[in-house]
Design a protein around this motif. Sequence first.
Motif, PDB file in Angstrom:
ATOM      1  N   LYS A 274       0.919  -1.247   0.030  1.00  0.00           N
ATOM      2  CA  LYS A 274       0.033  -0.079   0.054  1.00  0.00           C
ATOM      3  C   LYS A 274       1.121   1.465   0.007  1.00  0.00           C
ATOM      4  N   ASP A 275       0.794   1.942  -0.935  1.00  0.00           N
ATOM      5  CA  ASP A 275       1.559   3.369  -1.198  1.00  0.00           C
ATOM      6  C   ASP A 275       3.049   3.294  -0.945  1.00  0.00           C
ATOM      7  N   ILE A 276       3.506   2.144  -1.585  1.00  0.00           N
ATOM      8  CA  ILE A 276       5.044   2.060  -1.526  1.00  0.00           C
ATOM      9  C   ILE A 276       5.825   2.915  -2.235  1.00  0.00           C
ATOM     10  N   VAL A 277       7.076   3.634  -1.550  1.00  0.00           N
ATOM     11  CA  VAL A 277       8.057   4.327  -2.144  1.00  0.00           C
ATOM     12  C   VAL A 277       9.188   3.878  -1.752  1.00  0.00           C
ATOM     13  N   PHE A 278      10.324   3.716  -2.847  1.00  0.00           N
ATOM     14  CA  PHE A 278      11.389   3.198  -2.568  1.00  0.00           C
ATOM     15  C   PHE A 278      12.517   3.907  -3.507  1.00  0.00           C
ATOM     16  N   GLY A 279      13.595   4.056  -3.085  1.00  0.00           N
ATOM     17  CA  GLY A 279      14.694   4.343  -3.686  1.00  0.00           C
ATOM     18  C   GLY A 279      15.922   4.089  -3.173  1.00  0.00           C
ATOM     19  N   TYR A 280      17.111   3.822  -3.885  1.00  0.00           N
ATOM     20  CA  TYR A 280      18.510   3.437  -3.476  1.00  0.00           C
ATOM     21  C   TYR A 280      18.734   4.962  -2.881  1.00  0.00           C
TER      22      TYR A 280
ATOM     23  N   LEU B  83      11.921  -6.125  -2.591  1.00  0.00           N
ATOM     24  CA  LEU B  83      11.145  -5.505  -1.700  1.00  0.00           C
ATOM     25  C   LEU B  83      10.304  -6.532  -0.894  1.00  0.00           C
ATOM     26  N   ILE B  84       9.767  -7.208  -1.600  1.00  0.00           N
ATOM     27  CA  ILE B  84       9.052  -8.480  -1.149  1.00  0.00           C
ATOM     28  C   ILE B  84       9.577  -9.356  -0.379  1.00  0.00           C
ATOM     29  N   MET B  85      11.034  -9.762  -0.810  1.00  0.00           N
ATOM     30  CA  MET B  85      11.870 -10.639  -0.226  1.00  0.00           C
ATOM     31  C   MET B  85      12.550 -10.042   1.193  1.00  0.00           C
ATOM     32  N   GLY B  86      12.287  -9.057   1.137  1.00  0.00           N
ATOM     33  CA  GLY B  86      13.139  -8.099   2.422  1.00  0.00           C
ATOM     34  C   GLY B  86      14.394  -7.653   2.115  1.00  0.00           C
ATOM     35  N   TYR B  87      14.978  -7.968   0.797  1.00  0.00           N
ATOM     36  CA  TYR B  87      16.218  -7.519   0.597  1.00  0.00           C
ATOM     37  C   TYR B  87      16.674  -5.920   0.971  1.00  0.00           C
ATOM     38  N   ASN B  88      15.571  -5.277   0.691  1.00  0.00           N
ATOM     39  CA  ASN B  88      15.777  -3.813   0.897  1.00  0.00           C
ATOM     40  C   ASN B  88      14.493  -3.198   1.729  1.00  0.00           C
ATOM     41  N   ASP B  89      14.812  -1.997   2.299  1.00  0.00           N
ATOM     42  CA  ASP B  89      13.618  -1.555   3.307  1.00  0.00           C
ATOM     43  C   ASP B  89      13.000  -0.428   2.404  1.00  0.00           C
TER      44      ASP B  89
ATOM     45  N   LYS C 178      10.717  -3.791 -11.821  1.00  0.00           N
ATOM     46  CA  LYS C 178       9.917  -5.228 -11.587  1.00  0.00           C
ATOM     47  C   LYS C 178      10.843  -5.713 -10.338  1.00  0.00           C
ATOM     48  N   SER C 179      12.307  -5.926 -10.811  1.00  0.00           N
ATOM     49  CA  SER C 179      13.171  -6.721  -9.822  1.00  0.00           C
ATOM     50  C   SER C 179      13.390  -5.725  -8.692  1.00  0.00           C
ATOM     51  N   THR C 180      13.295  -4.738  -8.667  1.00  0.00           N
ATOM     52  CA  THR C 180      13.360  -3.959  -7.226  1.00  0.00           C
ATOM     53  C   THR C 180      12.201  -4.074  -6.419  1.00  0.00           C
TER      54      THR C 180
ATOM     55  N   LYS D  76      18.820   9.107  -1.937  1.00  0.00           N
ATOM     56  CA  LYS D  76      17.727  10.200  -1.394  1.00  0.00           C
ATOM     57  C   LYS D  76      17.123  10.810  -2.952  1.00  0.00           C
ATOM     58  N   ASP D  77      15.975  11.238  -2.703  1.00  0.00           N
ATOM     59  CA  ASP D  77      15.083  11.833  -3.862  1.00  0.00           C
ATOM     60  C   ASP D  77      15.409  11.177  -5.175  1.00  0.00           C
ATOM     61  N   LYS D  78      15.571  10.022  -5.128  1.00  0.00           N
ATOM     62  CA  LYS D  78      15.601   9.434  -6.502  1.00  0.00           C
ATOM     63  C   LYS D  78      14.918   7.935  -6.385  1.00  0.00           C
ATOM     64  N   ASN D  79      13.496   8.173  -6.621  1.00  0.00           N
ATOM     65  CA  ASN D  79      12.769   6.968  -5.991  1.00  0.00           C
ATOM     66  C   ASN D  79      12.545   6.122  -7.464  1.00  0.00           C
ATOM     67  N   ILE D  80      12.741   4.874  -7.196  1.00  0.00           N
ATOM     68  CA  ILE D  80      12.319   3.925  -8.270  1.00  0.00           C
ATOM     69  C   ILE D  80      11.151   3.307  -8.267  1.00  0.00           C
ATOM     70  N   ILE D  81      10.657   3.114  -7.033  1.00  0.00           N
ATOM     71  CA  ILE D  81       9.228   2.513  -6.795  1.00  0.00           C
ATOM     72  C   ILE D  81       8.451   3.825  -6.312  1.00  0.00           C
ATOM     73  N   LYS D  82       7.469   4.026  -7.042  1.00  0.00           N
ATOM     74  CA  LYS D  82       6.731   5.388  -6.764  1.00  0.00           C
ATOM     75  C   LYS D  82       5.118   5.199  -6.388  1.00  0.00           C
ATOM     76  N   ASN D  83       4.872   5.041  -5.019  1.00  0.00           N
ATOM     77  CA  ASN D  83       3.773   5.075  -4.455  1.00  0.00           C
ATOM     78  C   ASN D  83       2.813   4.056  -5.053  1.00  0.00           C
ATOM     79  N   ILE D  84       3.102   2.797  -5.308  1.00  0.00           N
ATOM     80  CA  ILE D  84       2.234   1.624  -5.490  1.00  0.00           C
ATOM     81  C   ILE D  84       1.609   0.886  -4.598  1.00  0.00           C
TER      82      ILE D  84
END
Length: 585
Positions: free
Chosen positions: A342-348, A384-390, A378-380, A350-358
């Motif tokens: 729910k509303d997931i945001v992620f970036g390696y 996240l689902i695997m928990g490799y990144n927060d 997709k792979s990112t 700062k200020d460079k998000n790869i996953i944008k509010n999905i």
Amino acid sequence: MMINKRLINEMGDTKKYIGLQILLQWIALICNIVMVFILSNFLQNVIVQKEINSTEIIKIVAVFLIVICVRHFVLCKEAMYSGESSKVVKTKLRHMIYDKLLKIGSKYQNKFSSAEILQVTAEGVEQLEIYFSKYLPQLFYSLLAPLTLFVIVSFISIKTAIVLFVCVPLIPISIIRIQKFAKKLLSKYWGSYVQLGDHFLDNLQGLTTLKVYQSDEFKNNEMNIDAENFRKITMKVLTMQLNSVTLMDLIAYGGSALGVIFVSMEYMAGKTTFAQSIAIILLAAEFFIPLRLLGSFFHIAMNGMAASEKIFKLLDIEEDINIKRNNEESTILNEENTIIGKDIVFGYEKDKNIIKNISFEIPKNAFVSIVGESGCGKSTLASLIMGYNDINSGELKIGNSKIENITSEERMKLMTMVSFQNYLFKGTVRENLLMGKDNLEDDKLLKALKSVNLYDFFMNQNGLDTKLAEQASNLSGGQRQRLCIARAFLHNSDIYIFDEATSNIDAESEEIIISLIKRLKSEKTIIQITHRLANVLESDLIYMMDDGKIIEKGTHESLMEKKGRYEKMYNAQRELELYARGGEF
């Protein structure tokens, strides 16, 4: 004087060995003092009094030999305890690093390169071994020895004792002054060293590719530049070491000479005897030798401190679970194990998000495909689902549990990822398969090989005892991938994530893998990450991603009816495939 309390507390088992080393070194010093007084009294009897008989000589030699034997014994024991301290440090630190890497998984790659991990684990730990086995015992002994000598010499000549004792702190003062400059220099040294190692490992792993594209000369020149930079910084470190050694030698020899001058003046004034004067002259150097030796360990200790900073930076990386569990939120996964984002945001960065509010939902035992062009995230999302990144923000849950509240061990039992670059270890087929689940009988391993159509291939060799080369280089790409999938099936987890599992393999292997995925979908939750849409037709749900967002979702039929991005991508791929086969669209 480079006392890292955290480092010492972490290596608490070494404290007793350090204490024993200090005690034994102090006993060796007392032996030296005894031998000096025996020798000085002997010289006074021979030179000044000229009175000595054979019986006294025998007694003196006997006592001298006993003292030498005691000194030799305690120094041997000191060396033994130094070795024990080294063993404790190396074993414990490497276990700590290895255990940490197991807990954080691939998270370390966000802050460390593989080459840096290898260098810290190997040479960094070696430097800290010397810090504990040599530097710390010598540091405390260097404080104890001058005090002991001061007390003894003060009974003979208080002025000389004060002069010698006052000169002693000049060595640690010089070390402290040098330390400020050395810390910056050694930080640059380690940075250059890591960069060189990183490029070397990267070039070594990609050597075949470099040869194919004839880019080895370019990389060779790049490595030469790195090597030259490392050479220059190494020479600066050596120059700093030599200059500091020269300075410490001047202080040590100058202080000893000053002590000799003062005791000579005391002797000329008749305030000390010949034997006492000789004893002080011989002991003058002992005031400075411990600190001079400490100075020689100083540079190694500084290197160890620089290495410890990197080691603790690794050990301080937040683990997969870093929370206090409470009664309000259970971490026990429910039976449904539905994956909800729910509303997931992620970036390696700062200020460079790869996953944008999905937002998305993957029901239990569903066959869900996540598709899109390369680089869409997709792979990112799979990581996240695997928990490799927060995740940076939003919420990701499996069942009733947030992903950050699920331990690494729980996740590894629950989910298995099969990517296009799974690793096979040098060893036998059996050893690699048993990584999926240990203590399995051979018939289950052979059944897994049959499921991926590798049974006949390996049985024509040595069966489960067939040897695999490093990274299974003696197998084809398709065979390697199928063997990885056989190992994944043996793991028997509830959720399987196939991340481009059919990339870069032959058509036969791709067909076998796709059929296996379809067979699994009735009893497992299957998440397929792919850019090839021909493999997602039977999916229960398809998520179409673009630029880190989910832009379409539905079944193949419903997405084709929408005439959106998915339909265009599918038709374009089908047209290319038909053209390649010589057909018409």
